[in-house]
Design an enzyme around this catalytic site. Structure first.
Site, PDB file in Angstrom:
ATOM      1  N   LYS A  36       0.811  -1.220   0.000  1.00  0.00           N
ATOM      2  CA  LYS A  36       0.000   0.000   0.000  1.00  0.00           C
ATOM      3  C   LYS A  36       0.842   1.266   0.000  1.00  0.00           C
ATOM      4  CE  LYS A  36      -4.074  -1.710   2.288  1.00  0.00           C
ATOM      5  NZ  LYS A  36      -4.934  -1.445   3.435  1.00  0.00           N
ATOM      6  N   GLY A  73      -9.642  -5.105   6.530  1.00  0.00           N
ATOM      7  CA  GLY A  73      -9.893  -4.196   7.642  1.00  0.00           C
ATOM      8  C   GLY A  73      -8.966  -4.407   8.830  1.00  0.00           C
ATOM      9  N   GLU A 103      -1.521   7.674   7.875  1.00  0.00           N
ATOM     10  CA  GLU A 103      -2.390   8.538   7.081  1.00  0.00           C
ATOM     11  C   GLU A 103      -3.189   9.427   8.008  1.00  0.00           C
ATOM     12  OE1 GLU A 103      -3.555   5.764   3.198  1.00  0.00           O
ATOM     13  OE2 GLU A 103      -5.090   6.261   4.652  1.00  0.00           O
ATOM     14  N   PHE A 152      -6.438  10.780   9.492  1.00  0.00           N
ATOM     15  CA  PHE A 152      -7.754  10.155   9.623  1.00  0.00           C
ATOM     16  C   PHE A 152      -8.771  11.112   9.000  1.00  0.00           C
ATOM     17  CE2 PHE A 152     -11.670   9.388  12.179  1.00  0.00           C
ATOM     18  CZ  PHE A 152     -11.918   8.104  11.728  1.00  0.00           C
ATOM     19  N   LYS A 158     -16.529  -4.061   5.641  1.00  0.00           N
ATOM     20  CA  LYS A 158     -17.799  -3.714   5.002  1.00  0.00           C
ATOM     21  C   LYS A 158     -18.922  -4.656   5.421  1.00  0.00           C
ATOM     22  CE  LYS A 158     -14.938  -2.401   1.125  1.00  0.00           C
ATOM     23  NZ  LYS A 158     -14.250  -2.962  -0.050  1.00  0.00           N
ATOM     24  N   ARG A 207      -8.130  -7.794  -7.546  1.00  0.00           N
ATOM     25  CA  ARG A 207      -8.859  -9.068  -7.592  1.00  0.00           C
ATOM     26  C   ARG A 207     -10.341  -8.793  -7.729  1.00  0.00           C
ATOM     27  NH1 ARG A 207     -11.351  -8.551  -2.592  1.00  0.00           N
ATOM     28  NH2 ARG A 207     -10.099  -7.473  -1.038  1.00  0.00           N
ATOM     29  N   ARG A 220     -24.141  -8.277   3.415  1.00  0.00           N
ATOM     30  CA  ARG A 220     -23.318  -9.452   3.719  1.00  0.00           C
ATOM     31  C   ARG A 220     -23.975 -10.199   4.876  1.00  0.00           C
ATOM     32  NH1 ARG A 220     -16.877  -8.160   3.122  1.00  0.00           N
ATOM     33  NH2 ARG A 220     -17.034  -6.689   1.386  1.00  0.00           N
TER      34      ARG A 220
HETATM   35  P1  ADP Z   1      -8.145  -2.816   3.915  1.00  0.00           P
HETATM   36  O1  ADP Z   1      -7.038  -3.241   3.017  1.00  0.00           O
HETATM   37  O2  ADP Z   1      -8.122  -3.504   5.211  1.00  0.00           O
HETATM   38  O3  ADP Z   1      -9.455  -2.837   3.199  1.00  0.00           O
HETATM   39  P2  ADP Z   1      -8.233   0.091   3.648  1.00  0.00           P
HETATM   40  O4  ADP Z   1      -7.032   0.935   3.463  1.00  0.00           O
HETATM   41  O5  ADP Z   1      -9.090  -0.139   2.456  1.00  0.00           O
HETATM   42  O6  ADP Z   1      -7.795  -1.298   4.266  1.00  0.00           O
HETATM   43  O7  ADP Z   1      -9.102   0.697   4.823  1.00  0.00           O
HETATM   44  C1  ADP Z   1     -10.230  -0.006   5.342  1.00  0.00           C
HETATM   45  C2  ADP Z   1     -11.244   1.000   5.871  1.00  0.00           C
HETATM   46  O8  ADP Z   1     -10.678   1.807   6.921  1.00  0.00           O
HETATM   47  C3  ADP Z   1     -11.730   2.003   4.855  1.00  0.00           C
HETATM   48  O9  ADP Z   1     -12.804   1.520   4.082  1.00  0.00           O
HETATM   49  C4  ADP Z   1     -12.116   3.204   5.706  1.00  0.00           C
HETATM   50  O10 ADP Z   1     -13.411   3.057   6.252  1.00  0.00           O
HETATM   51  C5  ADP Z   1     -11.108   3.133   6.834  1.00  0.00           C
HETATM   52  N1  ADP Z   1      -9.955   4.001   6.538  1.00  0.00           N
HETATM   53  C6  ADP Z   1      -8.814   3.635   5.950  1.00  0.00           C
HETATM   54  N2  ADP Z   1      -7.954   4.673   5.821  1.00  0.00           N
HETATM   55  C7  ADP Z   1      -8.588   5.744   6.347  1.00  0.00           C
HETATM   56  C8  ADP Z   1      -8.246   7.126   6.549  1.00  0.00           C
HETATM   57  N3  ADP Z   1      -7.050   7.582   6.182  1.00  0.00           N
HETATM   58  N4  ADP Z   1      -9.157   7.929   7.147  1.00  0.00           N
HETATM   59  C9  ADP Z   1     -10.356   7.453   7.535  1.00  0.00           C
HETATM   60  N5  ADP Z   1     -10.737   6.178   7.396  1.00  0.00           N
HETATM   61  C10 ADP Z   1      -9.877   5.311   6.809  1.00  0.00           C
HETATM   62  P1  ADP Z   2     -13.491  -6.640  -0.265  1.00  0.00           P
HETATM   63  O1  ADP Z   2     -12.390  -5.614  -0.372  1.00  0.00           O
HETATM   64  O2  ADP Z   2     -13.708  -7.426  -1.499  1.00  0.00           O
HETATM   65  O3  ADP Z   2     -14.695  -6.040   0.306  1.00  0.00           O
HETATM   66  P2  ADP Z   2     -12.683  -7.841   2.208  1.00  0.00           P
HETATM   67  O4  ADP Z   2     -11.766  -6.767   2.677  1.00  0.00           O
HETATM   68  O5  ADP Z   2     -13.977  -8.037   2.898  1.00  0.00           O
HETATM   69  O6  ADP Z   2     -12.924  -7.727   0.660  1.00  0.00           O
HETATM   70  O7  ADP Z   2     -11.877  -9.192   2.185  1.00  0.00           O
HETATM   71  C1  ADP Z   2     -12.360 -10.321   1.504  1.00  0.00           C
HETATM   72  C2  ADP Z   2     -11.707 -11.551   2.067  1.00  0.00           C
HETATM   73  O8  ADP Z   2     -10.317 -11.503   1.842  1.00  0.00           O
HETATM   74  C3  ADP Z   2     -11.862 -11.694   3.550  1.00  0.00           C
HETATM   75  O9  ADP Z   2     -11.934 -13.071   3.823  1.00  0.00           O
HETATM   76  C4  ADP Z   2     -10.588 -11.103   4.093  1.00  0.00           C
HETATM   77  O10 ADP Z   2     -10.300 -11.613   5.360  1.00  0.00           O
HETATM   78  C5  ADP Z   2      -9.601 -11.545   3.048  1.00  0.00           C
HETATM   79  N1  ADP Z   2      -8.465 -10.634   2.865  1.00  0.00           N
HETATM   80  C6  ADP Z   2      -8.499  -9.408   2.309  1.00  0.00           C
HETATM   81  N2  ADP Z   2      -7.252  -8.870   2.258  1.00  0.00           N
HETATM   82  C7  ADP Z   2      -6.414  -9.772   2.799  1.00  0.00           C
HETATM   83  C8  ADP Z   2      -4.989  -9.819   3.046  1.00  0.00           C
HETATM   84  N3  ADP Z   2      -4.174  -8.816   2.726  1.00  0.00           N
HETATM   85  N4  ADP Z   2      -4.498 -10.909   3.627  1.00  0.00           N
HETATM   86  C9  ADP Z   2      -5.305 -11.928   3.952  1.00  0.00           C
HETATM   87  N5  ADP Z   2      -6.626 -11.962   3.751  1.00  0.00           N
HETATM   88  C10 ADP Z   2      -7.187 -10.904   3.178  1.00  0.00           C
HETATM   89 MG    MG Z   3      -9.914  -1.725   1.513  1.00  0.00          MG
END
Ligand code: ADP
Ligand code: ADP
Ligand code: MG
Length: 445
Positions: free
Chosen positions: A116, A164, A199, A201, A236, A293, A339
């Site tokens: 990232k 998350g 980052e 917030f 989500k 993906r 979900r």
């Molecule tokens: P993941 O790879 O776990 O999905 P993300 O970077 O997409 O991680 O962040 C997951 C969630 O966390 C986002 O959908 C958002 O709700 C929250 N989030 C992430 N970064 C920020 C930010 N800089 N400020 C506020 N909320 C954030």
């Molecule tokens: P989406 O971004 O499609 O909404 P989610 O963040 O809900 O997906 O993740 C979908 C599935 O992939 C979940 O089972 C989550 O635990 C898994 N997952 C997502 N990112 C990773 C990662 N970096 N490492 C391991 N598992 C992951």
């Molecule tokens: Mg994300």
């Protein structure tokens, strides 16, 4: 088109891919763990093979076993679904080296966007705004200094994070050092990589993501956006398309879509992918991450565009061109997805055997799951049992339709979050289409 493919996943997404293959005349090979011997994907595939024990490490993450089965059965490609090996560049490379097509972008693109911190820099280079923040944090002292410079609240995020997890909020600079140590340890154990960045917030914010579909000839399409601001602990729960927060802001919507396409072009993206942004009500948007993906919530986009994303994923992987010219496919309806997770009202995972099941029906109601009466919900994997998706010409009707569909859904034997989904649909901010990523906090107040 491939004659035969292997599906390296389980649950609803393995079933989803197998269904697409059946329609396309592609033969399917399922792999499974000992815990999933009776699973639906095993039953629906043309062939299936047990590749190891219940823990994902032993089976669904067992790269050698999966590749061996693919080679032995004559499968030409591997569809990784989401989670597990879907964003594993090493696995994608291993497939390529063995002469198998990995259904997804190249290993180079996966590693570039999967880190990232590198993805942020790539976005900046493509002229896409990113959340103010910093590159990798070197030490606890560095964390404190950056928290002061960026300005609290900030988030410490794992560069390899996903689902998350690996995210820590810091309210005061003096808490940054300890939070960094915690985040680093958690990321190390969850992702095998403790590196973190920081980052600002951004709040109150909307999670808006753009669905991308790109072919090997460099043609990139955006297939509308989804709003995924209904989250609990950054995960989500409910997604919809189009994003209500962008209604009446067509110029901003167009700019977000263009930013997503620009970034996909910049990295030479091929396949389906999602670019996630944070959007604030003053019209600003920031790149957050790219998921290289198929996304869990892809059916929402399928409902509004009429395109089957899994079939397009396979066609593009087989070298075929995109369905149409131009930059985007505009949505023609509104769609919502809930979900359905196996969890108790206190959010503890629930497992067991499904003793009763009734799935809702009717036009434009879709229930994607791997459930059947008697199916086992093992404790080893993600708690998502399935997804309920509806579409209608208007958002109001889509909400009513979702309520009716949730009301018809019966799952007995395991506890689910259906009541929580009803509460979300009844929430005033949600109903008004003006809600942020903190909606769930308001729901409990
Ligand atoms: P993941 O790879 O776990 O999905 P993300 O970077 O997409 O991680 O962040 C997951 C969630 O966390 C986002 O959908 C958002 O709700 C929250 N989030 C992430 N970064 C920020 C930010 N800089 N400020 C506020 N909320 C954030
Ligand atoms: P989406 O971004 O499609 O909404 P989610 O963040 O809900 O997906 O993740 C979908 C599935 O992939 C979940 O089972 C989550 O635990 C898994 N997952 C997502 N990112 C990773 C990662 N970096 N490492 C391991 N598992 C992951
Ligand atoms: Mg994300």
């Amino acid at each position: 088109m491939f004659e035969k493919i292997l599906i390296a996943n389980r649950g609803e997404i393995a079933v989803r891919v197998i269904r697409a293959c059946k329609e396309m005349g592609v033969r399917t090979v399922a792999v499974h763990s000992t815990a999933d011997a009776g699973a639906l994907h095993v039953n629906l595939a043309d062939e299936s093979y047990c590749i190891g024990g219940p823990r994902a490490q032993e089976s669904y993450l067992n790269e050698d076993a999966i590749i061996t089965v693919a080679l032995e059965t004559g499968a030409k490609a591997i569809h990784p679904g989401y989670g597990f090996l879907s964003e594993n560049a090493g696995f994608a490379r291993e497939c390529r080296d063995c002469g198998l097509v990995f259904v997804g972008p190249t290993p180079e693109v996966i590693s570039r966007m999967g880190d990232k911190d590198v993805a942020r820099r790539t976005a900046r280079a493509a002229g896409v705004p990113v959340v103010p923040g910093c590159d990798l944090i070197a030490s606890p002292e560095d964390a404190t200094a950056e928290a002061e410079r960026i300005g609290c609240p900030v988030l410490i995020k794992a560069r390899s994070g996903g689902g998350g997890r690996g995210i820590r909020k810091v309210e005061r600079p003096e808490d940054a050092a300890a939070a960094f140590e915690e985040a680093r340890a958690e990321a190390e154990s969850a992702f095998g990589d403790g590196e973190c960045y920081m980052e600002k917030f951004v709040h109150p914010a909307h999670h808006v993501e753009v669905q991308i579909l790109a072919d090997a000839a460099g043609h990139v399409l955006s297939l509308g956006e989804r709003e995924c601001s209904v989250q609990r602990r950054n995960q989500k729960l409910l997604e919809e398309s189009p994003a209500p927060c962008l209604d009446g802001h067509d110029d901003i919507r167009a700019a977000i879509h263009k930013a997503a396409r620009d970034l996909a072009r910049e990295v030479g993206y091929v396949g389906v992918g999602t670019i996630e942004f944070l959007y604030t009500d003053d019209g600003a948007f920031y790149f957050m991450e790219m998921n290289t993906r198929l996304q869990v919530e892809h059916p929402v986009t399928e409902m509004v565009t009429g395109l089957d994303l899994v079939k397009w994923q396979l066609r593009v992987a087989a070298g075929q061109p995109l369905p149409q010219r131009g930059d985007e496919v505009p949505p023609v309806k509104r769609a919502i997805e809930c979900r359905i997770n196996a969890e108790t009202p206190d959010f503890l995972p629930s497992c067991g055997t499904v003793t009763g099941l009734h799935a809702p029906g009717g036009p434009w109601v879709r229930f994607d799951s791997a459930l059947y009466q008697g199916a086992k919900v093992p404790p080893y994997y993600d708690s998502m049992l399935g997804k309920l998706i509806v579409s209608s010409p208007t958002r109001e009707e889509a909400i009513r339709k979702m309520r009716a569909a949730l009301g018809e859904l019966v799952i007995e034997g395991v506890s689910t979050n259906v009541d929580l989904q009803f509460d979300i649909l009844a929430n005033r901010e949600f109903a008004a289409g003006m809600y942020h990523t903190n909606l769930m906090e308001h729901l409990y107040e």
